[in-house]
Design a protein around this motif. Structure first.
Motif, PDB file in Angstrom:
ATOM      1  N   CYS A  85       8.700   4.524  -3.413  1.00 30.94           N
ATOM      2  CA  CYS A  85       8.070   3.963  -2.226  1.00 30.94           C
ATOM      3  C   CYS A  85       7.505   2.565  -2.518  1.00 30.94           C
ATOM      4  CB  CYS A  85       6.946   4.882  -1.776  1.00 30.94           C
ATOM      5  SG  CYS A  85       5.681   5.108  -3.038  1.00 30.94           S
ATOM      6  N   ASN A 109       5.427   2.370  -5.570  1.00 25.76           N
ATOM      7  CA  ASN A 109       6.267   2.304  -6.749  1.00 25.76           C
ATOM      8  C   ASN A 109       6.773   0.861  -6.962  1.00 25.76           C
ATOM      9  OD1 ASN A 109       9.396   3.473  -7.785  1.00 25.76           O
ATOM     10  ND2 ASN A 109       7.551   4.335  -8.674  1.00 25.76           N
ATOM     11  N   THR A 140      10.634   5.583 -11.425  1.00 28.38           N
ATOM     12  CA  THR A 140      11.218   6.700 -10.679  1.00 28.38           C
ATOM     13  C   THR A 140      10.326   7.270  -9.581  1.00 28.38           C
ATOM     14  OG1 THR A 140      10.275   8.289 -12.224  1.00 28.38           O
ATOM     15  CG2 THR A 140      12.468   7.403 -12.742  1.00 28.38           C
ATOM     16  N   ALA A 166       9.603  11.063  -7.370  1.00 30.86           N
ATOM     17  CA  ALA A 166       9.740  12.514  -7.523  1.00 30.86           C
ATOM     18  C   ALA A 166       9.647  13.244  -6.195  1.00 30.86           C
ATOM     19  CB  ALA A 166       8.645  13.020  -8.462  1.00 30.86           C
ATOM     20  N   VAL A 167       9.666  12.500  -5.096  1.00 27.59           N
ATOM     21  CA  VAL A 167       9.262  13.100  -3.832  1.00 27.59           C
ATOM     22  C   VAL A 167      10.264  14.142  -3.312  1.00 27.59           C
ATOM     23  CG1 VAL A 167      10.125  11.451  -2.082  1.00 27.59           C
ATOM     24  CG2 VAL A 167       7.890  12.509  -1.807  1.00 27.59           C
ATOM     25  N   CYS A 201       6.833   8.273 -11.153  1.00 30.22           N
ATOM     26  CA  CYS A 201       6.340   9.597 -10.762  1.00 30.22           C
ATOM     27  C   CYS A 201       7.054  10.753 -11.458  1.00 30.22           C
ATOM     28  CB  CYS A 201       6.426   9.745  -9.249  1.00 30.22           C
ATOM     29  SG  CYS A 201       5.105   8.813  -8.410  1.00 30.22           S
ATOM     30  N   VAL A 242       3.126  14.156  -4.459  1.00 30.51           N
ATOM     31  CA  VAL A 242       2.409  12.903  -4.724  1.00 30.51           C
ATOM     32  C   VAL A 242       0.980  13.084  -5.260  1.00 30.51           C
ATOM     33  CG1 VAL A 242       1.539  10.778  -3.628  1.00 30.51           C
ATOM     34  CG2 VAL A 242       3.869  11.546  -3.173  1.00 30.51           C
ATOM     35  N   ARG A 287       0.116  11.061  -8.619  1.00 29.68           N
ATOM     36  CA  ARG A 287      -0.671   9.830  -8.433  1.00 29.68           C
ATOM     37  C   ARG A 287      -2.169  10.039  -8.590  1.00 29.68           C
ATOM     38  NH1 ARG A 287       1.937   4.781  -8.300  1.00 29.68           N
ATOM     39  NH2 ARG A 287       4.098   5.353  -8.081  1.00 29.68           N
TER      40      ARG A 287
HETATM   41 FE1  F3S Z   1       6.073   7.040  -4.185  1.00 30.22          FE
HETATM   42 FE2  F3S Z   1       7.986   8.710  -4.821  1.00 30.22          FE
HETATM   43 FE3  F3S Z   1       5.858   8.561  -6.321  1.00 30.22          FE
HETATM   44  S1  F3S Z   1       7.257   8.312  -2.817  1.00 30.22           S
HETATM   45  S2  F3S Z   1       4.229   7.967  -4.970  1.00 30.22           S
HETATM   46  S3  F3S Z   1       7.352   6.949  -5.979  1.00 30.22           S
HETATM   47  S4  F3S Z   1       6.915  10.402  -5.778  1.00 30.22           S
END
Ligand code: F3S
Ligand code: SAH
Ligand code: SF4
Length: 476
Positions: A49, A52, A84, A86-87, A119, A204, A208
């Protein structure tokens, strides 16, 4: 191999904990770093995102301070870092595929350092897999320790040590990190880190850490610097950006105050993402209604229109309360463009639930949406929920939803036909070098003929034709 120096492993259990301690702020001094990167080239690839992406800009800043050049491709790189996400599962599978492909460069260049950041390493399962099944990954670090890159790089590049360090506890807010930004005219400014929402499907909050807001003075100072460098647009970032300030114990300064303070600056454009409907206050809407440099586009993820699903997702609002926020927004900013995120096929979603989502999409008049099929994330509650909807049904729902969403895109574009909109020019169009591409205040992509010297400026463009995904126009 010797991990002793840095080895630190993430733990999902620890990542779930939220301490009540206040957040320390560390102000870094990176002025006298050794030029360990002289003569070397680095490549960082971003998969996640905007948060990131902002982290990538910090990594690039650190590399640059250490004397590294940017590699123009994988072949010439001395170090490659994958930042990376992880979503969802497919994001992760892609990275594992990439690692398999990048391994070949280690054969031609045995000194190549291959790193995985972001992530994914924050997840225990992924971390273990990287450690055991990908021995050729030399450098593994997470989202909480980017500022330690100089030491990691020294070990990985010069001592040929495998460096593996991921923290579960978020620790401090790190200020004064160097940055090399993607654009010269628009910038991401993270205003808060982490997320305390724990939506039941979402990884997340684990990757995070807890919500930590930056001090207003630090944010305003960064924006002052951006202004003095000629930046025109700022996008304030946070996973739950409008919860900004809710964690302050000493000052009463919230998101609406920050927006109001930015409204008074010389910035041409202020955007923000991502808002949580539950925290979208009336004060924020009133400030947004002042217009000016506060852009009339609001990304407001709804996830579902079914109260039953919203409850199971732990979203903290209902279809009705969500629509109240939307109504207030349209009342005070009638021309606003609202976009959203939607998950279909959440465990237990029935036909009726899905129909509530379709109803809501129509009622809210969204002008765009990111739509996803639910992806179970290990360690989150929803991964254990009973899920008996066949994938075929979920995919069919996604398609039905997308058709309605696409009508929204078309409608959102069509309303600008014949109008003149201000376009902040991002660059030359990828498909046609005679065309420029940029965004309107409502965040619509606009293509028009023009000279590359206009990149970075705001140009009034008359819209001649609306397409589903973009607008065509002529500079006036
Ligand atoms: Fe963003 Fe993906 Fe991490 S949406 S907060 S990079 S899990
Ligand atoms: N903080 C933001 C967005 C975070 S992730 C918010 O709360 O809106 C971006 C989007 O990915 C989410 O809005 C959601 O629609 C989607 N998403 C997150 N976890 C997911 C999962 N496990 N499966 C499918 N989609 C998911
Ligand atoms: Fe995930 Fe929910 Fe936090 Fe967004 S608000 S990052 S969806 S837990």
């Amino acid at each position: 191999m010797d991990y002793a120096k840095y080895f630190n492993k993430p733990s999902l259990k620890k990542a779930r904990k939220r301490q009540r301690t206040s957040t320390d702020i560390v102000r870094l001094d990176t002025s006298n770093l050794n030029a360990i990167g002289k003569g070397k080239k680095a490549l960082i690839v971003t998969y996640g995102c905007q948060g990131n992406e902002a982290d990538t800009e910090t990594m690039r800043g650190i590399f640059s301070r250490l004397g590294f050049d940017t590699a123009s491709g994988e072949k010439e790189a001395d170090i490659i870092i994958l930042n990376t996400c992880a979503v969802r599962e497919n994001a992760e599978n892609r990275i594992f595929g990439e690692l398999g492909r990048l391994k070949q460069y280690k054969r031609t260049n045995p000194d190549l350092v291959l790193g995985v950041a972001g992530c994914m390493p924050q997840e225990e399962r992924v971390f273990d897999a990287l450690l055991e099944k990908y021995p050729y990954v030399d450098l593994i670090f997470g989202t909480h320790n980017i500022h330690k890159l100089p030491a990691y790089l020294e070990s990985a590049l010069y001592n040929k040590e495998r460096v593996v360090e991921v923290f579960s506890d978020e620790g401090e807010i790190i200020e004064n990190q160097p940055k090399v930004r993607d654009h010269k005219h628009k910038a991401f400014v993270p205003i808060m880190y982490g997320c305390d929402e724990f939506c039941t499907y979402c990884i997340v909050p684990y990757t995070r850490g807890k919500e930590r807001s930056r001090c207003p003075e630090d944010i305003l100072q960064e924006i002052d610097e951006l202004l003095s460098q000629g930046y025109k647009e700022v996008t304030l970032l946070g996973q739950n950006v409008n919860a900004y300030g809710n964690d302050f114990t000493d000052i009463n300064y919230r998101f609406s105050r920050l927006l109001d303070d930015l409204h008074k600056t010389d910035l041409a454009r202020v955007r923000f993402t991502t808002s949580h409907p539950k925290d979208f206050t009336k004060e924020t809407i009133s400030v947004l209604a002042k217009g000016g440099n506060l852009m009339p586009h609001i990304h407001l993820p709804v996830q579902s229109g079914s109260d039953r699903m919203l409850k199971k997702m732990n979203r903290g609002y209902t279809k009705a309360t969500y629509l109240n926020v939307v109504r207030d927004l349209y009342e005070q900013i009638p021309h606003a463009a609202i976009t959203t995120d939607i998950i279909v096929g959440f465990p237990g979603e029935k036909k009726e639930d899905f129909e509530h989502t379709l109803d809501l999409v129509r009622e809210a008049c969204f002008e765009g949406a990111f739509t996803f099929v639910f992806s179970p994330r290990e360690g989150t509650p929803a991964a254990k929920y009973k899920d008996d909807t066949p994938m075929k049904v979920k995919k069919a729902r996604l398609q039905t939803l997308n058709e309605i969403v696409n009508d929204g895109y078309r409608r959102g574009h069509a309303r600008f036909e014949g109008e003149v909109v201000d376009v902040l020019v991002d660059g030359v169009s990828k498909n046609n070098p005679a065309m420029l591409a940029g965004y309107s205040p409502h965040n619509k992509l606009v293509n028009f003929e023009g000279d590359a010297s206009l990149v970075g400026s705001i140009v009034p463009v008359k819209i001649t034709q609306a397409k589903t995904w973009f607008l065509l126009g002529e500079a006036t």
